[in-house]
Structure formats: structure tokens, C-alpha cells
Design a protein around this motif. Structure first.
Motif, short mmCIF file in Angstrom:
data_model
loop_
_atom_site.label_atom_id
_atom_site.label_comp_id
_atom_site.label_asym_id
_atom_site.label_seq_id
_atom_site.Cartn_x
_atom_site.Cartn_y
_atom_site.Cartn_z
N GLU A 17 0.86 -1.25 -0.03
CA GLU A 17 -0.12 0.08 0.24
C GLU A 17 0.85 1.18 0.02
OE1 GLU A 17 -3.60 2.21 2.60
OE2 GLU A 17 -2.95 0.09 2.82
N ILE A 18 0.49 2.28 -1.07
CA ILE A 18 1.19 3.48 -0.91
C ILE A 18 0.61 4.75 -0.20
CG2 ILE A 18 2.20 5.27 -2.52
CD1 ILE A 18 3.64 2.47 -2.80
N ALA A 19 1.39 5.08 0.62
CA ALA A 19 0.71 6.23 1.45
C ALA A 19 0.25 7.32 0.33
CB ALA A 19 1.51 6.99 2.57
N ALA A 20 -1.03 8.02 0.63
CA ALA A 20 -1.34 8.98 -0.27
C ALA A 20 -0.66 10.27 0.22
CB ALA A 20 -2.86 9.27 0.00
N PRO A 21 -0.36 11.06 -0.90
CA PRO A 21 0.45 12.35 -0.78
C PRO A 21 -0.43 13.12 -0.08
CG PRO A 21 0.34 11.83 -2.89
CD PRO A 21 -0.09 10.59 -2.29
N ALA A 22 0.13 14.32 0.50
CA ALA A 22 -0.52 15.31 1.29
C ALA A 22 -1.27 16.11 0.19
CB ALA A 22 0.44 16.51 1.61
N GLY A 23 -2.62 16.31 0.67
CA GLY A 23 -3.70 16.83 -0.50
C GLY A 23 -4.33 15.80 -1.02
N PHE A 24 -3.99 14.65 -0.88
CA PHE A 24 -4.75 13.40 -1.67
C PHE A 24 -5.31 12.52 -0.64
CE2 PHE A 24 -2.45 15.31 -4.96
CZ PHE A 24 -2.97 14.92 -6.20
N MET A 25 -5.94 11.56 -1.11
CA MET A 25 -6.88 10.65 -0.26
C MET A 25 -6.94 9.26 -1.29
SD MET A 25 -10.63 11.44 0.12
CE MET A 25 -11.26 9.99 0.70
N THR A 26 -7.04 8.11 -0.57
CA THR A 26 -7.14 6.89 -1.08
C THR A 26 -8.62 6.76 -1.29
OG1 THR A 26 -5.12 5.87 -0.49
CG2 THR A 26 -6.90 4.44 -1.17
N TRP A 27 -9.27 7.07 -2.30
CA TRP A 27 -10.52 6.84 -2.78
C TRP A 27 -11.11 5.42 -2.73
CZ3 TRP A 27 -13.59 7.05 -7.87
CH2 TRP A 27 -14.94 7.08 -7.57
N ARG A 28 -10.55 4.59 -3.47
CA ARG A 28 -10.71 3.09 -3.58
C ARG A 28 -9.38 2.18 -3.44
NH1 ARG A 28 -16.06 2.34 -6.43
NH2 ARG A 28 -17.34 4.05 -5.59
N GLN A 29 -9.57 1.18 -3.12
CA GLN A 29 -8.31 0.21 -3.08
C GLN A 29 -8.68 -1.36 -2.78
OE1 GLN A 29 -5.72 0.97 0.46
NE2 GLN A 29 -7.46 1.25 1.85
N GLY A 30 -7.72 -2.07 -3.43
CA GLY A 30 -7.85 -3.42 -3.41
C GLY A 30 -6.64 -4.14 -3.24
N ARG A 31 -6.84 -5.30 -2.91
CA ARG A 31 -5.48 -6.18 -3.22
C ARG A 31 -5.77 -7.66 -3.96
NH1 ARG A 31 -1.77 -8.47 1.74
NH2 ARG A 31 -0.36 -9.69 0.73
N ALA A 32 -5.00 -8.15 -4.72
CA ALA A 32 -4.79 -9.21 -5.38
C ALA A 32 -3.72 -9.83 -5.35
CB ALA A 32 -5.52 -8.90 -6.87
N GLY A 33 -3.44 -10.83 -4.46
CA GLY A 33 -2.36 -11.82 -4.36
C GLY A 33 -1.24 -10.64 -3.70
N ALA A 34 -0.24 -10.55 -4.52
CA ALA A 34 0.99 -9.79 -3.89
C ALA A 34 0.76 -8.27 -4.56
CB ALA A 34 2.33 -10.02 -4.31
N VAL A 35 -0.22 -7.91 -5.11
CA VAL A 35 -0.44 -6.59 -5.74
C VAL A 35 -1.75 -5.73 -5.09
CG1 VAL A 35 -1.11 -5.63 -8.16
CG2 VAL A 35 0.02 -7.47 -8.20
N HIS A 36 -1.39 -4.50 -4.56
CA HIS A 36 -2.09 -3.72 -3.99
C HIS A 36 -2.42 -2.62 -5.10
CE1 HIS A 36 -1.58 -4.51 0.52
NE2 HIS A 36 -0.40 -5.06 -0.27
N TYR A 37 -3.48 -2.29 -5.18
CA TYR A 37 -3.82 -1.11 -6.20
C TYR A 37 -4.98 -0.08 -5.59
CZ TYR A 37 -7.81 -4.62 -6.77
OH TYR A 37 -8.88 -5.52 -6.45
N GLN A 38 -4.78 1.08 -5.92
CA GLN A 38 -5.25 2.24 -5.08
C GLN A 38 -5.70 3.28 -6.24
OE1 GLN A 38 -1.70 2.07 -2.48
NE2 GLN A 38 -2.99 3.59 -1.68
N LEU A 39 -6.75 3.96 -6.00
CA LEU A 39 -7.47 5.12 -6.94
C LEU A 39 -7.39 6.30 -5.96
CD1 LEU A 39 -8.13 5.42 -9.67
CD2 LEU A 39 -10.51 4.95 -8.81
N LEU A 40 -6.49 7.31 -6.27
CA LEU A 40 -6.27 8.41 -5.39
C LEU A 40 -7.03 9.71 -5.96
CD1 LEU A 40 -2.52 8.00 -4.84
CD2 LEU A 40 -4.23 7.34 -3.55
N ARG A 41 -7.47 10.41 -5.15
CA ARG A 41 -8.05 11.77 -5.65
C ARG A 41 -7.65 12.65 -4.56
NH1 ARG A 41 -12.82 13.20 -2.98
NH2 ARG A 41 -13.67 11.27 -1.83
N ARG A 42 -7.84 14.20 -5.10
CA ARG A 42 -7.63 15.21 -4.44
C ARG A 42 -8.45 15.21 -3.03
NH1 ARG A 42 -5.91 17.83 -9.25
NH2 ARG A 42 -3.63 18.18 -8.83
N GLU A 43 -8.11 15.78 -2.07
CA GLU A 43 -9.09 15.89 -0.95
C GLU A 43 -10.46 16.49 -1.29
OE1 GLU A 43 -6.54 16.61 2.43
OE2 GLU A 43 -6.45 14.32 2.79
N ASP A 44 -10.31 17.68 -2.12
CA ASP A 44 -11.27 18.49 -2.36
C ASP A 44 -12.07 17.96 -3.55
OD1 ASP A 44 -9.47 19.02 -4.22
OD2 ASP A 44 -9.45 21.17 -3.71
#
Length: 182
Positions: free
Chosen positions: A151-178
Motif C-alpha cells: 500500500e502506498i501512502a496518499a501524498p499530502a492533499g490526496f486521499m485513497t478513494w478506492r483500493q484493493g489487493r489481489a495476491g501480492a498486488v495492491h492497487y489504489q485510486l487516489l483523488r484530491r481531498e477536495d
């Protein structure tokens, strides 16, 4: 040489070749299906950047779903040539392929994108650097997709909107907090 199939849109079931190349790990059908369920089945009018294109599975999936423009960046010459050949075979006028280092290309880019796809080679550990390079290229209301072995930490000003995991793969959809959720 293996292959992946485009799972939705105008080129549904079309095959993309996957050369035997070190570190090349195409995004699985399951993960692509989840991502495009989150995004919606059509991306009409979207401008998409696939910064570490590899097999092109993510970028071609977006193009197949009516994205107005898809830019594929790939540093390996043979992979970039393969992406161009696939775009030509599919008559994909909405796809442009650049052979370049993705981090350098993003640093020099003045364009803005509605969706930025980041799936760098896991062994290179470029995730945070790729995110930092992608953030200035994001259009208002845009989203950044990250695929990584952790899992990758969302950078300042962003948030993880959706995320999942399949085996060894983490996947995330990030968006700005506003950015209001769609």
C-alpha cells in the motif's frame, strides 16, 4: 510470448502481446475489471496517461472505453515498438506512444490528464517518485491509479478513494481531498 485480452469497450476480447521481458507484469484481468468498474465503463472525453505502459493493458483498456486521448510512456524500445504495432493493428487513433523514461517525461510535460495510471516495475521502487511526478499533471477532478507490491501512502492533499489487493498486488485510486466522489 504471452498475451492479455482487453476486457471491455470497442476492442473487447482483442489480444495484446506480452513479450517475455524482465520485470514485465501486466495488470491482471481481475484488477483491470475492478478499476474500470470504479471508473465507469466509458471514459468518453477523458485524457489518460499510462506512465509505465509495459504491455499497454491499462492504457489500451482506457482507449477501448472511448478515452479521447491516451498517452503511453515506455522506456524499453522493443516494448514501445510493440505498443505502436498494437495501436496500428487496432486502428487506435486516440493512442500516442512515447519511448521515454516516465519520470523525465512527466517532469517535462505541460499537459493535464483526467486519469494517470502508475504501474512502475516493482523492482525499481519508483512509486513515491512517480506519484510526485504525476501530481502536477492531474486535471481538476482527476484521479491517479497506483499499482504496487505494498500500500502506498496518499501524498499530502490526496486521499485513497478506492483500493484493493489481489495476491501480492495492491492497487489504489487516489483523488484530491477536495475532489467530490463520483
Amino acid at each position: 510470448m504471452g498475451e492479455v485480452r482487453i476486457i471491455g469497450g470497442q476492442w473487447k476480447r482483442s489480444k495484446l502481446p506480452v513479450p517475455d521481458a524482465p520485470g514485465l507484469r501486466p495488470t491482471s484481468d481481475r484488477i483491470r475489471e475492478t478499476l474500470f468498474n470504479w471508473l465507469g465503463q466509458t471514459l468518453a472525453g477523458w485524457r489518460v496517461l499510462d506512465a509505465f505502459a509495459g504491455s499497454g493493458a491499462l492504457g489500451f483498456e482506457a482507449a477501448s472505453r472511448e478515452a479521447a486521448q491516451v498517452v503511453l510512456i515506455e522506456r524499453e524500445a522493443s516494448l514501445a515498438d510493440g505498443l505502436r504495432a498494437s495501436a496500428k493493428r487496432l486502428k487506435a487513433g486516440n493512442i500516442t506512444v512515447h519511448r521515454a523514461n516516465a519520470l523525465n517525461w512527466m517532469a517535462a510535460c505541460a499537459e493535464r490528464f483526467d486519469l494517470i495510471l502508475l504501474d512502475p516495475p516493482f523492482a525499481d521502487d519508483l512509486f513515491e517518485r512517480a506519484l510526485a511526478a504525476a501530481m502536477p499533471l492531474l486535471a481538476d477532478g482527476g484521479l491517479i491509479y497506483v499499482e504496487a507490491p505494498r500500500e502506498i501512502a496518499a501524498p499530502a492533499g490526496f486521499m485513497t478513494w478506492r483500493q484493493g489487493r489481489a495476491g501480492a498486488v495492491h492497487y489504489q485510486l487516489l483523488r484530491r481531498e477536495d475532489n467530490p466522489a463520483s
